[in-house]
Design an enzyme around this catalytic site. Structure first.
Site, PDB file in Angstrom:
ATOM      1  N   VAL A 278       0.756  -1.011  -0.182  1.00 25.33           N
ATOM      2  CA  VAL A 278       0.032   0.048  -0.069  1.00 25.33           C
ATOM      3  C   VAL A 278       0.817   1.222   0.243  1.00 25.33           C
ATOM      4  O   VAL A 278       1.783   1.454   0.871  1.00 25.33           O
ATOM      5  CB  VAL A 278      -0.657  -0.163   1.390  1.00 25.33           C
ATOM      6  CG1 VAL A 278      -1.963   1.274   1.208  1.00 25.33           C
ATOM      7  CG2 VAL A 278      -1.799  -1.186   1.309  1.00 25.33           C
ATOM      8  N   CYS A 279       0.636   1.999  -0.830  1.00 19.97           N
ATOM      9  CA  CYS A 279       1.209   3.333  -0.925  1.00 19.97           C
ATOM     10  C   CYS A 279       2.745   3.064  -0.985  1.00 19.97           C
ATOM     11  O   CYS A 279       3.035   2.356  -1.975  1.00 19.97           O
ATOM     12  CB  CYS A 279       0.999   4.161   0.412  1.00 19.97           C
ATOM     13  SG  CYS A 279       1.680   5.945   0.342  1.00 19.97           S
ATOM     14  N   ASN A 280       3.599   3.891  -0.660  1.00 16.67           N
ATOM     15  CA  ASN A 280       5.257   3.693  -0.601  1.00 16.67           C
ATOM     16  C   ASN A 280       5.866   2.621   0.192  1.00 16.67           C
ATOM     17  O   ASN A 280       6.885   2.573   0.204  1.00 16.67           O
ATOM     18  CB  ASN A 280       6.031   5.007  -0.386  1.00 16.67           C
ATOM     19  CG  ASN A 280       5.821   5.319   1.081  1.00 16.67           C
ATOM     20  OD1 ASN A 280       5.126   4.463   1.955  1.00 16.67           O
ATOM     21  ND2 ASN A 280       6.196   6.784   1.310  1.00 16.67           N
TER      22      ASN A 280
END
Length: 346
Positions: free
Chosen positions: A106-108
């Site tokens: 998720v995300c970075n």
């Protein structure tokens, strides 16, 4: 199904809470022997402090666990692009992904997968603010900076924060069908109409406005004169620099040609109009500086892989209840690509 959400000090709270709530809500409608069993896994058992100051109790450290997870998701956090994960963790992560049916970030959190060599040759996405750095740090990854979430075989990655909810709804739909995923979305009062290919934010520029104020000024000028035919000379004059300086700044900071930049701003402006109004396509094309509705259609097809009409059908603002009602006659299990087609009902 055994699910692990891997987290660290400084994790983005919603990157954890969003997936947790999706899987928890999905589980309430499943038989006991088919429910999601979600575990928070950290470097060691104890408290983890999120980037917003909230603390989470992590019951198990990765070195203390001999569980093989079916799905493993690495949560993101503001510090991850600068973090060098320890070798023992990366070895554990590689072992887990070899045995998992699916894994991702998720995300970075994608940076963590990159350090483990798990992004090489894969199409991936991440938060728009980190996409450029992800591509530079892991040049063998095929970073798509303008996607909500992506799948490449068993690897899943998503954009920032709330996009993790979109990703996990897609996983639930893949496991149990789109009706089950829509039930979860309705319960959480979120939309299920965002598909992996929907754009994140408008274009290229989020990181460079302080470093290259000329680019920010050009973006403002183009936005304010979006209906005009804009030449390089006109743009250079608008920000009071020579054409040579203008081209040099664009090559260094925007990393696209001025014409491609203007075209992207036109596309993003048209996207917003399509999402928020019922104006005819011909009117939107004219107001956004396209030569014609046909020109806008071919540009959308090239950049977004959809026509303006299809984009409006997918992403026009609509209450969740209307979307569910429109699909209430459809049942059965769907794959992730098929889930993306559900957006056409919204």
């Amino acid at each position: 199904m055994k699910v692990a959400i891997v987290l660290f000090d400084g994790v983005q709270a919603l990157d954890v809470a969003g997936p947790l709530d999706v899987f928890a809500e999905a589980t309430t409608h499943l038989p006991a022997d088919q429910q999601y069993e979600v575990s928070l896994v950290g470097r060691e058992a104890g408290l983890v402090t999120c980037s917003n100051g909230m603390q989470l109790v992590v019951p198990v450290g990765y070195l203390d666990s001999d569980v093989q997870y079916d799905l493993l998701l690495v949560a993101g956090g503001p510090q991850l692009p600068d973090w060098n994960p320890p070798a023992d963790f990366l070895a554990w992560l590689r072992r887990q992904t070899r045995g998992a049916a699916r894994f991702g970030a998720v995300c970075n959190g994608a940076f963590v997968l990159g350090h483990a060599g798990l992004l090489d040759g894969k199409q991936v996405t991440t938060h728009w603010a980190d996409a450029g750095r992800l591509a530079r740090t892991f040049p063998q990854a095929r970073v798509q900076q303008d996607k909500i979430f992506m799948r490449d075989e068993q690897l899943f990655t998503s954009a920032g924060v709330s996009a993790g909810i979109d990703l996990c709804l897609a996983l639930v739909a893949e496991d149990w069908g789109h009706e089950h995923a829509m039930r979860v979305a309705r319960r959480l009062v979120v939309y299920i109409q965002r598909e992996g290919g929907q754009s994140q934010y408008s274009p290229y520029l989020a990181e460079v406005t302080e470093e290259a104020p000329i680019i920010a000024r050009v973006h403002r000028y183009v936005t304010e004169h979006i209906a005009d035919a804009l030449s390089i000379e006109q743009l250079a004059n608008a920000v009071s620099v020579s054409r040579r300086t203008f081209s040099r700044v664009f090559a260094r900071y925007a990393q696209v040609t001025p014409s491609a930049f203007v075209e992207q701003v036109r596309v993003d402006t048209a996207r917003k109009r399509l999402e928020s109004s019922d104006a005819p396509l011909k009117t939107i094309a004219f107001e956004c500086g396209f030569h014609s509705a046909t020109h806008m259609r071919t540009t959308f097809a090239r950049r977004l892989n959809v026509t303006p009409k299809q984009y409006r059908a997918r992403f026009r603002d609509a209450p969740m209840a209307q979307h569910i009602s429109a699909r209430s006659d459809v049942t059965g299990s769907v794959s992730l690509p098929e889930l993306e087609e559900l957006a056409e009902a919204a």
